[in-house]
Design a protein around this motif. Structure first.
Motif, PDB file in Angstrom:
ATOM      1  N   VAL A 173       0.855  -1.182   0.000  1.00  0.00           N
ATOM      2  CA  VAL A 173       0.000   0.000   0.000  1.00  0.00           C
ATOM      3  C   VAL A 173       0.894   1.237   0.000  1.00  0.00           C
ATOM      4  N   ASP A 174       0.751   2.070  -1.015  1.00  0.00           N
ATOM      5  CA  ASP A 174       1.571   3.285  -1.102  1.00  0.00           C
ATOM      6  C   ASP A 174       0.924   4.466  -0.394  1.00  0.00           C
ATOM      7  N   SER A 175      -0.388   4.503  -0.421  1.00  0.00           N
ATOM      8  CA  SER A 175      -1.079   5.618   0.226  1.00  0.00           C
ATOM      9  C   SER A 175      -2.528   5.213   0.464  1.00  0.00           C
ATOM     10  N   HIS A 176      -3.207   6.017   1.243  1.00  0.00           N
ATOM     11  CA  HIS A 176      -4.634   5.775   1.441  1.00  0.00           C
ATOM     12  C   HIS A 176      -5.317   7.105   1.688  1.00  0.00           C
ATOM     13  N   SER A 177      -6.622   7.137   1.503  1.00  0.00           N
ATOM     14  CA  SER A 177      -7.348   8.330   1.931  1.00  0.00           C
ATOM     15  C   SER A 177      -8.584   7.900   2.693  1.00  0.00           C
ATOM     16  N   LEU A 178      -8.799   8.536   3.823  1.00  0.00           N
ATOM     17  CA  LEU A 178      -9.905   8.195   4.703  1.00  0.00           C
ATOM     18  C   LEU A 178     -10.451   9.489   5.285  1.00  0.00           C
ATOM     19  N   TYR A 179     -11.715   9.751   5.057  1.00  0.00           N
ATOM     20  CA  TYR A 179     -12.335  10.962   5.582  1.00  0.00           C
ATOM     21  C   TYR A 179     -13.620  10.587   6.302  1.00  0.00           C
ATOM     22  N   PHE A 180     -13.789  11.093   7.493  1.00  0.00           N
ATOM     23  CA  PHE A 180     -15.053  10.954   8.202  1.00  0.00           C
ATOM     24  C   PHE A 180     -15.778  12.288   8.092  1.00  0.00           C
ATOM     25  N   TYR A 181     -17.048  12.226   7.720  1.00  0.00           N
ATOM     26  CA  TYR A 181     -17.853  13.447   7.622  1.00  0.00           C
ATOM     27  C   TYR A 181     -18.882  13.438   8.734  1.00  0.00           C
ATOM     28  N   GLY A 182     -19.048  14.541   9.414  1.00  0.00           N
ATOM     29  CA  GLY A 182     -20.025  14.573  10.491  1.00  0.00           C
ATOM     30  C   GLY A 182     -20.272  15.974  11.002  1.00  0.00           C
ATOM     31  N   THR A 183     -21.040  16.039  12.083  1.00  0.00           N
ATOM     32  CA  THR A 183     -21.314  17.318  12.736  1.00  0.00           C
ATOM     33  C   THR A 183     -21.072  17.139  14.228  1.00  0.00           C
ATOM     34  N   ARG A 184     -20.731  18.199  14.900  1.00  0.00           N
ATOM     35  CA  ARG A 184     -20.468  18.148  16.328  1.00  0.00           C
ATOM     36  C   ARG A 184     -21.776  18.019  17.104  1.00  0.00           C
ATOM     37  N   ASN A 185     -21.775  17.183  18.142  1.00  0.00           N
ATOM     38  CA  ASN A 185     -22.961  17.083  18.982  1.00  0.00           C
ATOM     39  C   ASN A 185     -23.033  18.300  19.887  1.00  0.00           C
TER      40      ASN A 185
END
Ligand SMILES: [Zn+2]
Length: 155
Positions: A132-144
């Motif tokens: 694995v050379d790279s990865h992308s991981l994004y979590f999208y959300g809103t603050r409680n």
């Protein structure tokens, strides 16, 4: 061991890359690199251009865009898509692998680092016999907004 803030190392990496690829080592390109490594922020290309213009650097928008592409190619910066249509970037040399949480209501970007992601990567490499050379991981959300006390008081 290299000092984390040793910009001359980064400069040498860039300089060698430009030379190896027959690209000109112009002062503008190095000024852009320095500007990026002076900042801790994620940035988009237009804001970087405006910032440099305000600080009286004589660079054209085309040079900034072109240099960003070169810096991506030599892995001195990382590119992100944080949810809006603009690409964001950040410096990558010396800086630990981390991932991002995007708060979709405020557009705030929060960085986090979790060693379990590295463990997943290692497992994938073993199971699929790949590198694995790279990865992308994004979590999208809103603050409680409500606190835990408020929630338990309601129930
Ligand atoms: Zn980041």
């Amino acid at each position: 061991m290299i000092a984390e803030n040793d910009f001359s190392v980064v400069k040498n990496v860039f300089s060698s890359y430009l030379e190896e690829n027959g690209l000109r080592r112009t002062p503008e390109r190095f000024a852009i690199l320095e500007q990026i490594y002076d900042s801790k922020e994620h940035f988009d290309v237009d804001s970087l251009y405006v910032k440099m213009k305000n600080e009286n650097f004589r660079v054209s928008r085309a040079t900034v865009y072109n240099t960003i592409e070169v810096l991506l190619d030599c892995n001195l910066i990382r590119k992100h898509q944080f949810g809006d249509d603009k690409a964001h970037y950040e410096k990558s040399f010396f800086y630990r692998q981390h991932d991002h949480i995007i708060l979709t209501d405020t557009q705030e970007v929060v960085e986090f680092c979790d060693p379990r992601i590295e463990a997943i990567k290692k497992t994938i490499e073993e199971v699929f016999n790949i590198t694995v050379d790279s990865h992308s991981l994004y979590f999208y959300g809103t603050r409680n907004t409500e606190t835990k006390e408020n929630q338990s008081a309601k129930s």
